[in-house]
Design a protein around this motif. Sequence first.
Motif, PDB file in Angstrom:
ATOM      1  N   ASN A 131       0.696  -1.311  -0.235  1.00  0.00           N
ATOM      2  CA  ASN A 131      -0.043  -0.112  -0.049  1.00  0.00           C
ATOM      3  C   ASN A 131       0.981   1.201   0.061  1.00  0.00           C
ATOM      4  O   ASN A 131       2.023   1.368   0.335  1.00  0.00           O
ATOM      5  CB  ASN A 131      -0.868   0.025   1.235  1.00  0.00           C
ATOM      6  CG  ASN A 131      -1.867  -1.132   1.155  1.00  0.00           C
ATOM      7  OD1 ASN A 131      -2.540  -1.503   0.321  1.00  0.00           O
ATOM      8  ND2 ASN A 131      -1.616  -2.036   2.572  1.00  0.00           N
ATOM      9  N   ALA A 132       0.116   2.362  -0.513  1.00  0.00           N
ATOM     10  CA  ALA A 132       0.852   3.449  -0.227  1.00  0.00           C
ATOM     11  C   ALA A 132       1.278   3.942   1.205  1.00  0.00           C
ATOM     12  O   ALA A 132       0.239   3.644   2.018  1.00  0.00           O
ATOM     13  CB  ALA A 132       0.058   4.766  -0.851  1.00  0.00           C
ATOM     14  N   VAL A 133       2.389   4.760   1.624  1.00  0.00           N
ATOM     15  CA  VAL A 133       2.371   5.071   2.874  1.00  0.00           C
ATOM     16  C   VAL A 133       2.601   6.504   3.056  1.00  0.00           C
ATOM     17  O   VAL A 133       3.296   7.345   2.180  1.00  0.00           O
ATOM     18  CB  VAL A 133       4.176   4.523   2.899  1.00  0.00           C
ATOM     19  CG1 VAL A 133       4.708   4.619   4.487  1.00  0.00           C
ATOM     20  CG2 VAL A 133       4.151   2.919   2.899  1.00  0.00           C
ATOM     21  N   LEU A 134       2.157   6.918   4.237  1.00  0.00           N
ATOM     22  CA  LEU A 134       2.061   8.304   4.621  1.00  0.00           C
ATOM     23  C   LEU A 134       3.521   8.679   5.165  1.00  0.00           C
ATOM     24  O   LEU A 134       4.188   8.213   5.956  1.00  0.00           O
ATOM     25  CB  LEU A 134       1.015   8.752   5.841  1.00  0.00           C
ATOM     26  CG  LEU A 134       0.955  10.118   5.631  1.00  0.00           C
ATOM     27  CD1 LEU A 134       0.314  10.894   4.520  1.00  0.00           C
ATOM     28  CD2 LEU A 134      -0.063  10.231   7.074  1.00  0.00           C
ATOM     29  N   PHE A 178       2.942  13.112   2.874  1.00  0.00           N
ATOM     30  CA  PHE A 178       2.457  12.906   1.455  1.00  0.00           C
ATOM     31  C   PHE A 178       2.349  11.465   1.481  1.00  0.00           C
ATOM     32  O   PHE A 178       2.990  10.647   2.098  1.00  0.00           O
ATOM     33  CB  PHE A 178       3.462  13.450   0.539  1.00  0.00           C
ATOM     34  CG  PHE A 178       4.965  13.044   0.724  1.00  0.00           C
ATOM     35  CD1 PHE A 178       5.415  11.952  -0.213  1.00  0.00           C
ATOM     36  CD2 PHE A 178       5.637  13.778   1.391  1.00  0.00           C
ATOM     37  CE1 PHE A 178       6.542  11.456  -0.090  1.00  0.00           C
ATOM     38  CE2 PHE A 178       7.201  13.310   1.404  1.00  0.00           C
ATOM     39  CZ  PHE A 178       7.745  12.010   0.856  1.00  0.00           C
ATOM     40  N   LEU A 179       1.674  10.947   0.468  1.00  0.00           N
ATOM     41  CA  LEU A 179       1.320   9.575   0.359  1.00  0.00           C
ATOM     42  C   LEU A 179       2.444   9.152  -0.772  1.00  0.00           C
ATOM     43  O   LEU A 179       2.514   9.516  -1.925  1.00  0.00           O
ATOM     44  CB  LEU A 179       0.034   9.243  -0.308  1.00  0.00           C
ATOM     45  CG  LEU A 179      -1.178   9.006   0.738  1.00  0.00           C
ATOM     46  CD1 LEU A 179      -2.179   8.693   0.203  1.00  0.00           C
ATOM     47  CD2 LEU A 179      -0.570   7.902   1.500  1.00  0.00           C
ATOM     48  N   GLY A 222       3.613   6.078  -2.841  1.00  0.00           N
ATOM     49  CA  GLY A 222       3.127   4.765  -3.638  1.00  0.00           C
ATOM     50  C   GLY A 222       4.265   4.366  -4.644  1.00  0.00           C
ATOM     51  O   GLY A 222       3.577   3.419  -5.501  1.00  0.00           O
TER      52      GLY A 222
END
Length: 168
Positions: free
Chosen positions: A103-106, A140-141, A143
Amino acid sequence: SNFFTFGVAQPVIEPPGGTANNEVLVTITSITSGAEIYWTINGSEPSRTNGTLYSQSFLLGTNGVLKAKAFRTGFADSATSAQVFNLLTAAPSIVPDGAVTNNAVLVRLASETIGANIYWTIDGTTPSLTNGVKYTGLPFLLGTNGILIARAFRDGFVPSQISASPFV
């Protein structure tokens, strides 16, 4: 008959140089009453026509050799004092310090240097003022897989060391 020449006492720079990640509060003094102190940070010799007239403690925000010299009419000029100030931009922190996920990570970036601009890349290149994404200060995300590389910059300071974290 005896002839005396009075000289102005050499200025004292506090702190006596050093390395810091932020601006440094500098005080310059001379024990000679009525002396005017001029200072420079660009490597040139201070004089009554070159440099800044010292009036009060100030925040030094430029890397270099701070020189100070004191003057008083009717007195011999002081010797020049010099102290080296190494202002280094603190390396950015990357939070989290990498991740293994589908998954995308903050991601959050930060530097302990006040006013620093952080640039980052994920394509393997080294961030610079002309390469990479300028961090806005907001999380920010991310990805994209790769090694996130970040570097901080501030005018007058040496750029930071590189920080890197793997995101796969």
